[in-house]
Structure formats: structure tokens, C-alpha cells
Design an enzyme around this catalytic site. Structure first.
Site: not given
Length: 242
Positions: A89, A132
Site C-alpha cells: 500500500h 497506490c
């Protein structure tokens, strides 16, 4: 007016060892194992010595990069190329370790530059980042027209500190990267397919990755989304993997 001369092709010597390091946080990232399996298959086909580490903390991201650099410089045989795959992430410029702490991407990239890693001085260093880079989502646009491509060539006697580097991000700055719970991420799966199916210089392969991803129809929360990777290159020569 004289006709322009074609570019002389200069290529990186790939006759030496090829090394790959993959650092992947699988915690709360369903589909990660599918990506790891695909990468393992790709590296095996392309002749890379591959090391994979699961669920590093933020500190371990940095430690594993440092260990990789030290192992490279300690080798007695010549090294031709290094791939580093970072999957977690993230936000723009940062990755989240398994412990929830953040590590700066720039600090990871610094480890293998031409100043800090002698074994890779003047050699290609490829970073693939599946994470991301923000919270924005792209519904897509209808566009027409062509692309403009600028090609430059530079062969100095000394090389800049930050040359011979290729950064490949799974999405553009500020946007989400997508991952399927079972099939893995669109980016990693597409990249592996292209790199194992096609031959050509890596930037042309990445253009094919971008084309396939741009054409893909992704659905999130019932809404269509579009996504494409971002490629940043300071490569001085053509890099062939096949």
C-alpha cells in the site's frame, strides 16, 4: 536539406549476472501471491537470480535494499542489470510496511545509484512499483490524436549519478492502483505477460504494457475505471531482456 540520419543503436551488455529483488507486503493485499508467482515465472524465464521477501516492515524495506547493494558489490563476477520490485500500500513517494509505518521511496532508490553501488555503475537499474500513489480514481476520457515521441542520445565520458535508471509505477501520481483479490494486480500481470511473450527493448515493451492497460476495462464498486502505468527513464542505451 539533408535527410536525418537514423540513430545508432547502443545496447546494454547483458552477458553478466542479472539480479532481482522483490519486496512485497501481502498483509491486507489480496492477490499478492498471484503477482509473486507471476514475477517468479518471469524472472526465471529471463535468466534472473531472484530473491523475494514477504511482508517487510518499513525498516526492513530499507535494510533489504542495503543488503542487496552489499551483496551486489561483494560479487566476483560482473553484474549486467538489477530489477527491484516494490509492492505495498502506498501514497505518493511512500510505501507502507507490514508494520504500518512508511518508508520513503527516494531513500530506497538512492541505494543503487551510480554513486552508491559500484557493481551497477553504468548498468541498468529497473524499479517496478506496484502501489497506490493517491486516492484519485480515473473514469477515463474520450480522446483522439497522436503521440509525440522525443528521442535523445548522450554518451558522455563520465556519467551522471542518477543515470541508467528506469522507474515504472503501476499508476500515475495521485491515483489508485488496482488489484484483484484472486488474479493479482492488473499492472504486474500485464507486465509479466508482455515481458515473457514479446521481445524488444524494454521501453517498447513498457509501451505495450501501457497500451494493454489503457484498453483494459476495470470495474470498481460497480463503476468503470481506467488506469495506466507511469514510466520514468534515464536509460542511455537500449535494454533487451530476451
Amino acid at each position: 536539406m539533408s535527410n536525418p540520419r537514423p540513430l545508432e543503436e547502443e545496447v546494454y551488455d547483458m552477458s553478466g549476472a542479472r539480479l532481482a529483488l522483490t519486496l512485497c507486503v501481502t498483509k491486507a493485499r489480496e492477490g499478492s501471491e498471484a503477482d509473486l508467482n507471476a514475477l517468479e515465472r518471469m524472472f526465471r524465464q529471463l535468466g534472473f537470480e531472484s530473491t523475494m521477501k514477504r511482508d517487510p516492515t518499513a525498516q526492513q524495506f530499507q535494510e533489504e535494499m542495503d543488503n542487496f547493494q552489499q551483496a551486489l558489490d561483494a560479487r566476483n563476477d560482473p553484474v549486467s542489470c538489477a530489477f527491484v520490485v516494490l509492492m505495498a500500500h502506498g501514497l505518493e513517494g511512500r510505501l507502507k510496511g507490514e508494520d504500518g509505518q512508511m518508508v520513503e521511496l527516494e531513500n530506497l532508490f538512492e541505494v543503487l545509484n551510480n554513486k552508491n553501488c559500484q557493481a551497477l555503475r553504468g548498468k541498468p537499474k529497473v524499479y517496478i512499483v506496484q502501489a497506490c500513489r493517491g486516492e484519485q480514481r480515473d473514469p477515463g476520457e474520450t480522446v483522439s490524436g497522436g503521440d509525440i515521441v522525443m528521442i535523445t542520445k548522450d554518451s558522455p565520458e563520465t556519467i551522471p549519478t542518477y543515470t541508467d535508471i528506469l522507474h515504472v509505477y503501476s499508476t500515475i501520481k495521485g491515483y489508485i492502483a488496482y488489484r484483484h483479490d484472486r488474479e493479482g494486480s492488473c499492472f504486474i500481470q500485464t507486465l509479466v505477460d508482455v515481458f515473457t511473450e514479446r521481445k524488444g527493448p524494454i521501453l517498447e515493451l513498457l509501451t505495450e504494457v501501457t497500451r494493454r492497460m489503457a484498453e483494459a476495462e476495470l470495474v470498481q464498486e460497480g463503476k468503470p475505471r481506467k488506469v495506466n502505468p507511469e514510466i520514468q527513464s534515464t536509460l542511455r542505451k537500449r535494454l533487451y531482456l530476451q
